[in-house]
Every structure is written in C-alpha cells, then in structure tokens.
Motif scaffolding. Structure first.
Motif, short mmCIF file in Angstrom:
data_model
loop_
_atom_site.label_atom_id
_atom_site.label_comp_id
_atom_site.label_asym_id
_atom_site.label_seq_id
_atom_site.Cartn_x
_atom_site.Cartn_y
_atom_site.Cartn_z
N UNK A 1 0.85 -1.19 0.00
CA UNK A 1 0.00 0.00 0.00
C UNK A 1 0.89 1.24 0.00
N UNK A 2 0.59 2.18 -0.90
CA UNK A 2 1.37 3.40 -1.00
C UNK A 2 0.44 4.58 -1.27
N UNK A 3 0.87 5.77 -0.85
CA UNK A 3 0.17 6.98 -1.25
C UNK A 3 0.46 7.21 -2.73
N UNK B 1 0.76 14.84 -13.23
CA UNK B 1 -0.67 15.18 -13.16
C UNK B 1 -1.45 14.10 -12.45
N UNK B 2 -1.10 12.85 -12.72
CA UNK B 2 -1.79 11.73 -12.07
C UNK B 2 -1.57 11.78 -10.57
N UNK B 3 -0.32 12.00 -10.15
CA UNK B 3 -0.02 12.05 -8.72
C UNK B 3 -0.78 13.20 -8.05
N UNK B 4 -0.86 14.34 -8.73
CA UNK B 4 -1.57 15.49 -8.16
C UNK B 4 -3.07 15.21 -8.10
N UNK B 5 -3.62 14.59 -9.14
CA UNK B 5 -5.05 14.29 -9.19
C UNK B 5 -5.46 13.38 -8.05
N UNK B 6 -4.62 12.41 -7.72
CA UNK B 6 -5.00 11.43 -6.72
C UNK B 6 -4.22 11.61 -5.41
N UNK B 7 -3.97 12.86 -5.05
CA UNK B 7 -3.32 13.14 -3.77
C UNK B 7 -4.34 13.05 -2.64
N UNK B 8 -5.31 13.96 -2.62
CA UNK B 8 -6.37 13.91 -1.61
C UNK B 8 -7.72 14.19 -2.27
N UNK B 9 -8.77 13.66 -1.67
CA UNK B 9 -10.12 13.89 -2.18
C UNK B 9 -10.60 15.27 -1.74
N UNK C 1 -10.93 15.63 1.85
CA UNK C 1 -9.71 15.58 2.65
C UNK C 1 -9.21 14.18 2.93
N UNK C 2 -9.90 13.16 2.40
CA UNK C 2 -9.44 11.78 2.56
C UNK C 2 -8.30 11.51 1.58
N UNK C 3 -7.49 10.51 1.89
CA UNK C 3 -6.40 10.14 0.98
C UNK C 3 -6.85 9.01 0.05
N UNK C 4 -6.39 9.08 -1.17
CA UNK C 4 -6.51 7.94 -2.07
C UNK C 4 -5.45 6.92 -1.65
N UNK C 5 -5.69 5.66 -1.96
CA UNK C 5 -4.74 4.61 -1.60
C UNK C 5 -4.43 3.79 -2.85
N UNK D 1 0.58 -5.65 -11.23
CA UNK D 1 -0.84 -5.43 -10.97
C UNK D 1 -0.99 -4.34 -9.92
N UNK D 2 -2.16 -3.74 -9.89
CA UNK D 2 -2.38 -2.68 -8.91
C UNK D 2 -3.83 -2.25 -8.87
N UNK D 3 -4.15 -1.46 -7.86
CA UNK D 3 -5.50 -0.93 -7.71
C UNK D 3 -5.42 0.43 -7.03
N UNK D 4 -6.40 1.27 -7.33
CA UNK D 4 -6.52 2.59 -6.72
C UNK D 4 -7.87 2.64 -6.03
N UNK D 5 -7.87 3.07 -4.76
CA UNK D 5 -9.09 3.03 -3.96
C UNK D 5 -9.20 4.30 -3.11
N UNK D 6 -10.42 4.70 -2.84
CA UNK D 6 -10.67 5.76 -1.86
C UNK D 6 -11.86 5.34 -1.00
N UNK D 7 -12.03 6.02 0.12
CA UNK D 7 -13.16 5.79 1.01
C UNK D 7 -14.10 6.97 0.92
#
Length: 221
Positions: free
Chosen positions: A55-57, A85-93, A96-100, A112-118
C-alpha cells in the motif's frame, strides 16, 4: 447509455441498516455482531494464499507504477495524464481523505495494482470503499484476484460496509470481480454525450458502448 455499478458487501448487516435508515441502537448492535461473524469467515478465506501487495500513497508511487495506472482502460474514454498530473489528481479527495494505491507483487515494473478511496453515502452515513481503477498486466491475469482481495481487506479495516466499482469493460477483470464477490447493484450511471464544435464525433465514439468510464474519471458516486 447506462453503466452498471458493482457492489461487494463487506458488512452486509450494516449496509442494510444504512440503506433502510435504521437508527435503533439495539438493531445496530445486533447488526455489528452479525457482521463481525461474517467478516471473520471472509477474512479466513480472503487471506489464504494471497499474494503480497504494497500500500502506497499515490504521490509516492514510482513512475513505472504510475504509467501502469495511466495505461488502464483499453477501450475506455480516459484522461491522458502525465505522471505528475496523475499524482496530483490522486493526492487527496475534496473531503480531505487520501486515495490509496496498491501495487505488487514486488519487482519492477508493477504487474498489478489498484486505486481506492473511502467515502460516505446516505443518512445515517454508510462508509464505502470505491475502486477507482484496477489493472493486471500479466497475460494470464494471475494477480487480479489477489489485488482485489487486498483492497477489500483495506476497506474493511477502515470500516467500510461495501466496495463499489463501475463494471469493467474487460471480460477477464469482470469475471475476477464476480469471483471475488462483486455483483450488479440496482444503481446505474447514465452517460450523455454532446458535440460542441459542430463536427461529428470520432468514429470510435460514435458507438454509445465506447463511452465507458471508471470511477477514476470522476468522484461522483
């Protein structure tokens, strides 16, 4: 054109309470006990023989992993991101939540990988995990089940009652999601296209089925 939304229950009793607006302390306590039993069984099955994913930011992802995420969605309408741009887009929602981000199973480039938020929906609020994107670049798609399991475990540990995702276009990914417990929910997204420059739509977009998005293209759910 409508896009189906898939749902994977993680805490089914809590999900029902939230959807039904149940506020009774007694019923919610009973739901919590039932969900704990359900989660114990699911966790034993989910973790058995699972491949390790890190798991990484998103802002800390190496370039090869970012490139893999940017290349997700063959046949979809996608934004063409640069790695920064991708890193900036998926920094925080916006809440204020973090993407994971989850990548693995070790080595480079990421296989393989996945991108998730709560997120929270409804009143009383129900916490859900949102599968923004997922990929498996192996020919046999041998890691897709494990990365989906990893995301589900992380969402469950964060208190999510369910995972949601837009149904993927790739049949192999869709089949893997069904095998991991995702099913079609009653929700649908309606896609509307408007030509603004007076010309014709590109041929690849003239077919309504080409207008297929993942949650990575928006945060509306």
């Amino acid at each position: 054109v409508t896009l189906p939304v898939l749902l994977q229950p993680l805490r089914p009793a809590a999900l029902i309470c939230g959807r039904r607006g149940i506020r009774s302390k007694f019923l919610r306590t009973a739901a919590h006990a039932m969900d704990n039993a359900y989660r114990g069984v699911c966790r034993a099955i989910t973790t058995r023989g699972a491949t390790a994913f890190e798991e990484m930011a998103p802002c800390n992802l190496p370039s090869n992993a970012v490139s893999a995420f940017c290349g997700v969605g063959d046949g979809m309408v996608r934004t063409q991101w640069t790695p920064d741009e991708w890193r900036a887009r998926f920094s925080t929602t916006i809440e204020g939540e973090e993407y994971r981000a989850y990548v693995g199973p070790g080595g480079s480039p990421a296989a393989a990988g996945a991108l998730m938020r709560l997120a929270e929906r409804g009143d009383p609020p129900v916490r859900v995990g949102v599968l923004m994107d997922v990929f498996d670049n192996t020919q046999e798609k041998r890691h897709i089940h494990d990365v989906l399991k990893k995301v589900a475990i992380a969402a469950d540990e964060a208190g999510a009652a369910a995972m949601i995702a837009v149904e993927p276009r790739a049949a192999t990914i869709a089949e893997a999601m069904r095998a991991c417990g995702y099913w079609r929910s009653p929700e649908r997204y309606a896609i509307v296209a408007k030509q603004t420059d007076g010309g014709k739509l590109p041929s690849r977009l003239s077919d309504p089925s080409a207008w297929h998005f993942s949650f990575a293209e928006h945060d509306a759910f």
